[in-house]
Design a protein around this motif. Structure first.
Motif, PDB file in Angstrom:
ATOM      1  N   UNK B  26       5.438  -3.780  -4.245  1.00 27.77           N
ATOM      2  CA  UNK B  26       4.719  -2.312  -3.457  1.00 27.77           C
ATOM      3  C   UNK B  26       4.234  -3.075  -2.855  1.00 27.77           C
ATOM      4  N   UNK B  27       3.546  -2.448  -1.522  1.00 25.86           N
ATOM      5  CA  UNK B  27       2.652  -2.739  -0.590  1.00 25.86           C
ATOM      6  C   UNK B  27       1.735  -2.366  -0.557  1.00 25.86           C
ATOM      7  N   UNK B  28       0.149  -2.735  -0.050  1.00 21.84           N
ATOM      8  CA  UNK B  28      -0.528  -1.320   0.084  1.00 21.84           C
ATOM      9  C   UNK B  28      -0.998  -1.552   1.591  1.00 21.84           C
ATOM     10  N   UNK B  29      -1.799  -0.257   2.193  1.00 25.21           N
ATOM     11  CA  UNK B  29      -2.232  -0.840   3.741  1.00 25.21           C
ATOM     12  C   UNK B  29      -3.095  -2.364   3.658  1.00 25.21           C
ATOM     13  N   UNK B  30      -2.790  -2.269   4.991  1.00 22.58           N
ATOM     14  CA  UNK B  30      -3.680  -3.193   5.646  1.00 22.58           C
ATOM     15  C   UNK B  30      -3.957  -4.894   4.933  1.00 22.58           C
ATOM     16  N   UNK B  31      -2.268  -4.540   4.057  1.00 23.56           N
ATOM     17  CA  UNK B  31      -2.395  -5.986   3.031  1.00 23.56           C
ATOM     18  C   UNK B  31      -1.429  -6.557   4.268  1.00 23.56           C
ATOM     19  N   UNK B  32      -1.063  -7.779   4.001  1.00 20.89           N
ATOM     20  CA  UNK B  32       0.301  -8.873   5.014  1.00 20.89           C
ATOM     21  C   UNK B  32       0.555  -9.005   3.470  1.00 20.89           C
ATOM     22  N   UNK B  33       2.534  -8.673   3.200  1.00 21.82           N
ATOM     23  CA  UNK B  33       3.332  -9.142   2.333  1.00 21.82           C
ATOM     24  C   UNK B  33       4.170 -10.706   3.171  1.00 21.82           C
ATOM     25  N   UNK B 140       4.911  -0.253  17.127  1.00 25.48           N
ATOM     26  CA  UNK B 140       3.453  -0.152  16.740  1.00 25.48           C
ATOM     27  C   UNK B 140       3.056   2.187  17.555  1.00 25.48           C
ATOM     28  N   UNK B 141       4.046   3.041  17.278  1.00 23.24           N
ATOM     29  CA  UNK B 141       3.927   4.232  17.368  1.00 23.24           C
ATOM     30  C   UNK B 141       2.455   4.564  16.859  1.00 23.24           C
ATOM     31  N   UNK B 142       2.286   5.669  16.740  1.00 22.58           N
ATOM     32  CA  UNK B 142       0.758   6.324  16.563  1.00 22.58           C
ATOM     33  C   UNK B 142       0.871   6.775  14.819  1.00 22.58           C
ATOM     34  N   UNK B 143       2.093   7.570  14.852  1.00 25.54           N
ATOM     35  CA  UNK B 143       3.033   7.045  13.276  1.00 25.54           C
ATOM     36  C   UNK B 143       2.587   6.193  12.074  1.00 25.54           C
ATOM     37  N   UNK B 144       3.205   5.682  12.705  1.00 31.83           N
ATOM     38  CA  UNK B 144       3.412   4.413  11.981  1.00 31.83           C
ATOM     39  C   UNK B 144       2.184   3.914  11.210  1.00 31.83           C
ATOM     40  N   UNK B 145       2.522   3.539   9.812  1.00 27.06           N
ATOM     41  CA  UNK B 145       2.131   3.252   8.491  1.00 27.06           C
ATOM     42  C   UNK B 145       2.215   1.842   8.123  1.00 27.06           C
ATOM     43  N   UNK B 146       3.670   1.878   7.975  1.00 23.78           N
ATOM     44  CA  UNK B 146       3.718   0.644   7.750  1.00 23.78           C
ATOM     45  C   UNK B 146       5.151  -0.277   8.757  1.00 23.78           C
ATOM     46  N   UNK B 177      -2.483  -0.674   8.947  1.00 25.77           N
ATOM     47  CA  UNK B 177      -1.193  -0.737   9.265  1.00 25.77           C
ATOM     48  C   UNK B 177      -0.594  -2.176   8.041  1.00 25.77           C
ATOM     49  N   UNK B 178       0.157  -1.576   6.332  1.00 27.65           N
ATOM     50  CA  UNK B 178       0.574  -2.946   6.083  1.00 27.65           C
ATOM     51  C   UNK B 178       1.566  -3.362   6.294  1.00 27.65           C
ATOM     52  N   UNK B 179       2.096  -4.581   6.463  1.00 19.87           N
ATOM     53  CA  UNK B 179       3.242  -5.334   7.595  1.00 19.87           C
ATOM     54  C   UNK B 179       3.435  -6.434   6.507  1.00 19.87           C
ATOM     55  N   UNK B 180       4.969  -6.112   6.284  1.00 19.33           N
ATOM     56  CA  UNK B 180       5.933  -6.755   5.623  1.00 19.33           C
ATOM     57  C   UNK B 180       6.123  -7.732   6.193  1.00 19.33           C
ATOM     58  N   UNK B 181       6.349  -9.510   6.373  1.00 17.26           N
ATOM     59  CA  UNK B 181       6.646 -10.600   7.302  1.00 17.26           C
ATOM     60  C   UNK B 181       7.881 -11.811   6.553  1.00 17.26           C
TER      61      UNK B 181
END
Lengths: 274, 202
Positions: B26-33, B140-146, B177-181
């Protein structure tokens, strides 16, 4: 920066070719009445100064007839090739991007049209429409789109699998929008090549159904009519009846081919590196 | 918002080994995984499934409790691919590429160091690193959440890498935004991520 480069000379050459083709088409229209004038006092004359292409067995000037014929052939060829290409583009796009049922329908239609011999279908359509210019144009247009449509369908299927198309779909672009904006630029070179390759086909098929008596009438001399009529007289040593119209048909087809190739290269210079 | 993967399994059609087996994450908004694993352990596959490019054989991907596939139009989970040259249409100018995104703001374009003169070029006329900035901006358009970043900085020099990562961190923090790296570089993950996940331990 260099003021003159290959691209510019190619554009000049392209303009020259197109104006040559246009000139032949227009000149043919102007010579239309002269091509029909018969004068038995000057029949079967070999090429000379007053009749550069000679005259035929009814004393008609072959220069006027060749120009009119070329004009007719160019118009038929262009019209049918353009209609067929549009048809092929729309059906190919439709088949590949609108799901399985649409694909099955179009592929079935392609197989159906390809399965019937061209000439038979052509004769039927042309005859049903009352022969003449209209019959020939509709007949050729309706029979020549198949292989190009198949090519376009294959290309679209391949494009659909490419990463950037998939990304565009995830960015919220609909099927139609992706097809128009992302796929069409890739398909245009294919379409141009298809158009050019269709042109001689269309002229030859026009000639053959005219020869069979289901095409143009003999007062509308396209090159095919002239060539098939001159067959009888060729054996009697009247070489000029077939040589000039035939040679000029080859020149026109060649001009068309070169034009298509140049447009392709000007629009898509990167293709050379692929 | 939460993006979660519930016991997903996946195998490619060519009959190779099972790549993902009952993966839960799982990953949450604002988290950088940060996602770590050696090559061939399914990092990219995992990203593709989370972004909806592939359907898992089993299990489901949920965004805010709803299956991801039920979101129509612009997908709130965007993925940046490893190879920018395959991700943009070679026949569209770069300004068109930016327009593909969901209203990319000028702030993003400036922040990534995109020069105005690149906009009139075709993708083959800029370098790989320059192209990758366009791919990042587009995602990184307006609708991007993750945002799923699959090895996005591998082809960049260190100065550009730090410039882009600093911008991305400030941007995802600002917009929650949630970011998966995904990266092989341990140092980068230490520096960027708030949490790490090793696919081998799953």
């Amino acid at each position: 920066m260099k003021l003159w480069n290959g691209r510019k000379s190619m554009v000049c050459l392209l303009v020259l070719f197109i104006s040559l083709l246009a000139a032949v088409t227009i000149a043919g229209q102007l010579y239309k009445t002269e091509a029909l004038v018969t004068d038995f006092s000057r029949k079967n004359m070999p090429p000379c100064f007053s009749h550069p292409f000679g005259t035929d067995w009814m004393g008609r000037d072959m220069f006027a007839r060749t120009l009119t014929g070329l004009s007719m052939s160019i118009r038929i060829g262009l019209l049918t090739a353009a209609v067929s290409t549009t048809f092929a583009f729309l059906l190919g796009l439709f088949a590949a991007s609108m799901g399985k049922a649409a694909d099955g329908l179009v592929v079935g239609l392609i197989d159906l049209v390809m399965g019937i011999p061209h000439i038979l279908l052509l004769v039927l359509i042309s005859f049903a429409l009352g022969k003449g210019f209209k019959g020939v144009v509709v007949g050729i247009s309706l029979t020549h789109w198949t292989s190009l449509a198949r090519l376009i369908r294959g290309e679209v299927l391949q494009l659909k699998e490419s990463q950037y198309i998939k990304i565009a779909r995830k960015l919220g672009h609909g099927g139609f929008e992706t097809a128009l904006k992302h796929m069409t630029p890739h398909l245009i070179p294919q379409l141009l090549v298809g158009l050019v390759l269709l042109f001689p086909h269309a002229i030859l098929h026009e000639a053959s159904i005219t020869f069979l008596g289901f095409g143009l009438s003999s007062e509308q001399p396209a090159i095919g009519v002239i060539l098939s009529e001159s067959m009888k007289y060729l054996a009697m040593g009247k070489w000029w009846l077939a040589l000039f119209p035939g040679a000029f048909l080859v020149v026109v087809v060649l001009l068309f081919h070169l034009t298509g190739e140049m447009v392709g290269r000007l629009m898509d210079p990167g293709a050379l590196h692929q | 918002m939460r993006l979660e993967a519930n016991s997903i399994s996946f195998q490619y059609d060519n009959g190779n080994k099972q790549i993902l087996n009952n993966l839960n994450m799982y990953m949450d908004s604002g988290e950088r995984l940060g996602l770590i694993a050696p090559s061939g352990f399914g990092k990219t596959t995992c990203c593709k499934i989370l972004a909806g490019y592939e359907k898992p054989d089993n299990g489901e991907v949920l965004l805010d409790g709803r299956p991801l596939s039920s979101y129509k139009g612009y997908c709130p989970v965007q993925m940046i691919w490893q190879h920018p040259e395959n991700s943009v249409n070679p026949r569209l100018k770069l300004k068109e590429v930016l327009k593909e995104g969901d209203g990319v703001e000028d702030r993003v374009i400036d922040g990534l160091g995109i020069e105005p003169e690149w906009l009139n070029r075709y993708p083959s006329e800029v370098s790989g690193g320059e192209l990758q900035r366009f791919c990042i901006a587009r995602a990184l358009g307006g609708g991007t959440k993750f945002l799923l970043a699959d090895e996005i900085s591998t082809m960049l020099d260190l100065i550009t890498q730090s410039q882009i990562w600093n911008f991305l961190i400030s941007e995802v923090e600002r917009r929650e935004i949630g970011l998966l790296v995904v990266s092989h570089s341990q140092g980068l993950l230490e520096r960027v991520c708030t949490r790490k996940l090793d696919l081998r331990e799953q």
